[in-house]
Design an enzyme around this catalytic site. Structure first.
Site, PDB file in Angstrom:
ATOM      1  N   LYS A 149      -7.522   7.232 -14.062  1.00 16.63           N
ATOM      2  CA  LYS A 149      -8.905   7.199 -13.562  1.00 16.63           C
ATOM      3  C   LYS A 149      -9.589   8.559 -13.740  1.00 16.63           C
ATOM      4  O   LYS A 149     -10.697   8.638 -14.270  1.00 16.63           O
ATOM      5  CB  LYS A 149      -8.943   6.795 -12.069  1.00 16.63           C
ATOM      6  CG  LYS A 149      -8.349   5.407 -11.808  1.00 16.63           C
ATOM      7  CD  LYS A 149      -8.488   4.983 -10.357  1.00 16.63           C
ATOM      8  CE  LYS A 149      -7.731   5.866  -9.381  1.00 16.63           C
ATOM      9  NZ  LYS A 149      -6.267   5.887  -9.581  1.00 16.63           N
ATOM     10  N   ARG A 195     -10.410   2.249  -1.289  1.00 14.71           N
ATOM     11  CA  ARG A 195      -8.984   1.955  -1.491  1.00 14.71           C
ATOM     12  C   ARG A 195      -8.489   0.899  -0.508  1.00 14.71           C
ATOM     13  O   ARG A 195      -7.309   0.541  -0.557  1.00 14.71           O
ATOM     14  CB  ARG A 195      -8.199   3.243  -1.264  1.00 14.71           C
ATOM     15  CG  ARG A 195      -7.419   3.762  -2.491  1.00 14.71           C
ATOM     16  CD  ARG A 195      -6.804   5.072  -2.094  1.00 14.71           C
ATOM     17  NE  ARG A 195      -5.830   5.616  -2.967  1.00 14.71           N
ATOM     18  CZ  ARG A 195      -6.037   6.615  -3.819  1.00 14.71           C
ATOM     19  NH1 ARG A 195      -7.252   7.109  -3.987  1.00 14.71           N
ATOM     20  NH2 ARG A 195      -5.047   7.113  -4.507  1.00 14.71           N
ATOM     21  N   ARG A 244       2.613  14.440 -14.798  1.00 11.90           N
ATOM     22  CA  ARG A 244       1.252  14.997 -14.686  1.00 11.90           C
ATOM     23  C   ARG A 244       1.308  16.474 -14.301  1.00 11.90           C
ATOM     24  O   ARG A 244       2.088  16.888 -13.453  1.00 11.90           O
ATOM     25  CB  ARG A 244       0.473  14.220 -13.626  1.00 11.90           C
ATOM     26  CG  ARG A 244      -0.872  14.847 -13.272  1.00 11.90           C
ATOM     27  CD  ARG A 244      -1.812  13.895 -12.587  1.00 11.90           C
ATOM     28  NE  ARG A 244      -1.237  13.204 -11.460  1.00 11.90           N
ATOM     29  CZ  ARG A 244      -1.854  12.175 -10.835  1.00 11.90           C
ATOM     30  NH1 ARG A 244      -3.028  11.754 -11.269  1.00 11.90           N
ATOM     31  NH2 ARG A 244      -1.281  11.570  -9.823  1.00 11.90           N
ATOM     32  N   ARG A 291       1.540  18.276  -8.828  1.00  7.11           N
ATOM     33  CA  ARG A 291       1.119  17.890  -7.480  1.00  7.11           C
ATOM     34  C   ARG A 291       2.338  17.515  -6.654  1.00  7.11           C
ATOM     35  O   ARG A 291       3.209  16.784  -7.140  1.00  7.11           O
ATOM     36  CB  ARG A 291       0.171  16.682  -7.561  1.00  7.11           C
ATOM     37  CG  ARG A 291      -1.264  17.071  -7.841  1.00  7.11           C
ATOM     38  CD  ARG A 291      -2.157  15.893  -8.128  1.00  7.11           C
ATOM     39  NE  ARG A 291      -2.040  14.784  -7.201  1.00  7.11           N
ATOM     40  CZ  ARG A 291      -2.809  13.681  -7.261  1.00  7.11           C
ATOM     41  NH1 ARG A 291      -3.736  13.581  -8.199  1.00  7.11           N
ATOM     42  NH2 ARG A 291      -2.654  12.713  -6.412  1.00  7.11           N
ATOM     43  N   ARG A 338       3.517   5.656  -3.018  1.00 10.94           N
ATOM     44  CA  ARG A 338       2.108   5.506  -3.392  1.00 10.94           C
ATOM     45  C   ARG A 338       1.882   4.171  -4.108  1.00 10.94           C
ATOM     46  O   ARG A 338       0.857   3.522  -3.914  1.00 10.94           O
ATOM     47  CB  ARG A 338       1.672   6.690  -4.270  1.00 10.94           C
ATOM     48  CG  ARG A 338       1.638   7.985  -3.467  1.00 10.94           C
ATOM     49  CD  ARG A 338       1.489   9.178  -4.352  1.00 10.94           C
ATOM     50  NE  ARG A 338       0.173   9.250  -4.955  1.00 10.94           N
ATOM     51  CZ  ARG A 338      -0.107   9.962  -6.029  1.00 10.94           C
ATOM     52  NH1 ARG A 338       0.840  10.660  -6.630  1.00 10.94           N
ATOM     53  NH2 ARG A 338      -1.337  10.000  -6.485  1.00 10.94           N
TER      54      ARG A 338
HETATM   55  P1  ADP Z   1      -5.372   8.892 -11.807  1.00 10.01           P
HETATM   56  O1  ADP Z   1      -6.633   9.700 -11.655  1.00 10.01           O
HETATM   57  O2  ADP Z   1      -5.635   7.431 -11.968  1.00 10.01           O
HETATM   58  O3  ADP Z   1      -4.353   9.170 -10.734  1.00 10.01           O
HETATM   59  P2  ADP Z   1      -4.874  10.641 -14.120  1.00 10.01           P
HETATM   60  O4  ADP Z   1      -6.141  10.557 -14.906  1.00 10.01           O
HETATM   61  O5  ADP Z   1      -4.635  11.888 -13.351  1.00 10.01           O
HETATM   62  O6  ADP Z   1      -4.684   9.329 -13.181  1.00 10.01           O
HETATM   63  O7  ADP Z   1      -3.677  10.393 -15.154  1.00 10.01           O
HETATM   64  C1  ADP Z   1      -2.297  10.405 -14.728  1.00 10.01           C
HETATM   65  C2  ADP Z   1      -1.436  11.103 -15.794  1.00 10.01           C
HETATM   66  O8  ADP Z   1      -1.375  10.285 -16.957  1.00 10.01           O
HETATM   67  C3  ADP Z   1      -1.965  12.454 -16.251  1.00 10.01           C
HETATM   68  O9  ADP Z   1      -0.854  13.292 -16.516  1.00 10.01           O
HETATM   69  C4  ADP Z   1      -2.748  12.138 -17.542  1.00 10.01           C
HETATM   70  O10 ADP Z   1      -2.744  13.256 -18.439  1.00 10.01           O
HETATM   71  C5  ADP Z   1      -1.943  10.970 -18.105  1.00 10.01           C
HETATM   72  N1  ADP Z   1      -2.747   9.957 -18.780  1.00 10.01           N
HETATM   73  C6  ADP Z   1      -4.003   9.544 -18.426  1.00 10.01           C
HETATM   74  N2  ADP Z   1      -4.428   8.552 -19.251  1.00 10.01           N
HETATM   75  C7  ADP Z   1      -3.392   8.329 -20.126  1.00 10.01           C
HETATM   76  C8  ADP Z   1      -3.196   7.408 -21.211  1.00 10.01           C
HETATM   77  N3  ADP Z   1      -4.133   6.496 -21.541  1.00 10.01           N
HETATM   78  N4  ADP Z   1      -2.015   7.450 -21.870  1.00 10.01           N
HETATM   79  C9  ADP Z   1      -1.061   8.325 -21.519  1.00 10.01           C
HETATM   80  N5  ADP Z   1      -1.174   9.221 -20.512  1.00 10.01           N
HETATM   81  C10 ADP Z   1      -2.334   9.221 -19.813  1.00 10.01           C
HETATM   82  P1  AMP Z   2      -5.471  10.464  -5.575  1.00  8.07           P
HETATM   83  O1  AMP Z   2      -5.792  11.858  -6.039  1.00  8.07           O
HETATM   84  O2  AMP Z   2      -6.589   9.498  -5.766  1.00  8.07           O
HETATM   85  O3  AMP Z   2      -4.169   9.950  -6.146  1.00  8.07           O
HETATM   86  O4  AMP Z   2      -5.293  10.552  -3.986  1.00  8.07           O
HETATM   87  C1  AMP Z   2      -4.298  11.397  -3.413  1.00  8.07           C
HETATM   88  C2  AMP Z   2      -4.046  10.962  -1.968  1.00  8.07           C
HETATM   89  O5  AMP Z   2      -5.247  11.171  -1.183  1.00  8.07           O
HETATM   90  C3  AMP Z   2      -3.683   9.495  -1.750  1.00  8.07           C
HETATM   91  O6  AMP Z   2      -2.288   9.237  -1.954  1.00  8.07           O
HETATM   92  C4  AMP Z   2      -4.116   9.275  -0.291  1.00  8.07           C
HETATM   93  O7  AMP Z   2      -3.180   9.816   0.625  1.00  8.07           O
HETATM   94  C5  AMP Z   2      -5.392  10.131  -0.206  1.00  8.07           C
HETATM   95  N1  AMP Z   2      -6.599   9.341  -0.541  1.00  8.07           N
HETATM   96  C6  AMP Z   2      -7.397   9.474  -1.633  1.00  8.07           C
HETATM   97  N2  AMP Z   2      -8.406   8.590  -1.610  1.00  8.07           N
HETATM   98  C7  AMP Z   2      -8.243   7.856  -0.480  1.00  8.07           C
HETATM   99  C8  AMP Z   2      -8.949   6.758   0.090  1.00  8.07           C
HETATM  100  N3  AMP Z   2     -10.030   6.213  -0.487  1.00  8.07           N
HETATM  101  N4  AMP Z   2      -8.495   6.258   1.265  1.00  8.07           N
HETATM  102  C9  AMP Z   2      -7.415   6.774   1.871  1.00  8.07           C
HETATM  103  N5  AMP Z   2      -6.685   7.790   1.388  1.00  8.07           N
HETATM  104  C10 AMP Z   2      -7.095   8.336   0.205  1.00  8.07           C
END
Ligand code: ADP
Ligand code: AMP
Length: 217
Positions: free
Chosen positions: A13, A87, A126, A159, A170
């Site tokens: 995302k 969420r 990541r 992270r 998660r």
């Molecule tokens: P989210 O915001 O949904 O938690 P991220 O955008 O941070 O996900 O992506 C999670 C991990 O996967 C990161 O390390 C990113 O570089 C990698 N990633 C994102 N999109 C792709 C893809 N289409 N293919 C492979 N790796 C990806």
């Molecule tokens: P994310 O960066 O989106 O993966 O979020 C990291 C963490 O923040 C999640 O695992 C939750 O603990 C918290 N969090 C983020 N967005 C929300 C939401 N909309 N509602 C509740 N907790 C959230």
């Protein structure tokens, strides 16, 4: 345009949001990023959120809803893109209520779908820049120099909630509390399912093709 990006943690995302907001001039509102900023700044909100985030659970609705409605109020005329919010179904209901008085609505919900095994590898690999927030992956989306941000030369970090045992929690939280949102939105909104297992450029191309249909003429 007002867009929601749905999908499990690690689906890509944040990666896709960067492209979309740049193209359409939208405000990127990531609830996870805002919560991490609050923690880094040592605010009361950040302290309240800490234990939930570290265990892989959700921060209570009342905290997140107020925080996101306040953040949305700063969006430009062009609109916003929500990433990680809502969420829970309750968060979605409260979001609709907050938009209703000004006649606003969500134009499109992009649902990034991906298998748990793929997404788990994405999260454990990541790496992020603690300074600018840029996101990389140790195999899929590498920085030019290993372990160093392309933009500002800062050392990349993992992270704490991307450790394997937290990742499992998660994903469980996602299936229990967030996945029901897909059906909630399918009953009353434009939901577009996107295959998020493709490489990042291929996912980007599909998203842009879909968004063309919703963009202002
Ligand atoms: P989210 O915001 O949904 O938690 P991220 O955008 O941070 O996900 O992506 C999670 C991990 O996967 C990161 O390390 C990113 O570089 C990698 N990633 C994102 N999109 C792709 C893809 N289409 N293919 C492979 N790796 C990806
Ligand atoms: P994310 O960066 O989106 O993966 O979020 C990291 C963490 O923040 C999640 O695992 C939750 O603990 C918290 N969090 C983020 N967005 C929300 C939401 N909309 N509602 C509740 N907790 C959230």
């Amino acid at each position: 345009m007002r867009i929601i990006l749905l999908g499990s943690p690690g689906a890509g995302k944040g990666t896709q949001c960067k492209n979309i907001v740049a193209e359409y001039g939208l405000l990127h509102l990531s609830s996870g990023d805002i919560l991490r900023q609050q923690r880094a700044a040592g605010t009361e909100l950040g302290r309240k959120a800490q234990s939930y985030m570290d265990s892989g659970g959700l921060v209570p609705d009342e905290i997140v809803i107020e925080m996101m409605i306040e953040a949305m109020s700063k969006a430009p005329e062009a609109g916003f893109m929500l990433d990680g919010f809502p969420r829970t179904v309750n968060q979605a209901v409260e979001l609709d209520k907050a938009l209703a008085p000004s006649g606003q609505k969500i134009d499109v919900i992009l649902n990034l779908s991906i298998d748990d095994s793929v997404v788990a590898k994405r999260m454990t690999g990541r790496r992020s820049c603690p300074k600018c927030g840029a996101v990389y992956h140790i195999e899929n989306l590498k920085p030019r120099v290993e372990g160093v941000c392309d933009h500002d030369g800062v050392a990349l970090v993992r992270r704490p909630d991307d450790e394997p045992e937290v990742v499992a929690n998660r994903l469980e939280t996602y299936h229990e509390q967030t996945e029901p949102l897909v059906d909630y939105y399918k009953s009353n909104s434009n939901v577009v399912d996107i295959d998020a297992e493709k490489d990042a450029d291929a996912v980007k191309a599909v998203i842009f093709e879909q968004l063309e249909a919703f963009a202002e003429p």
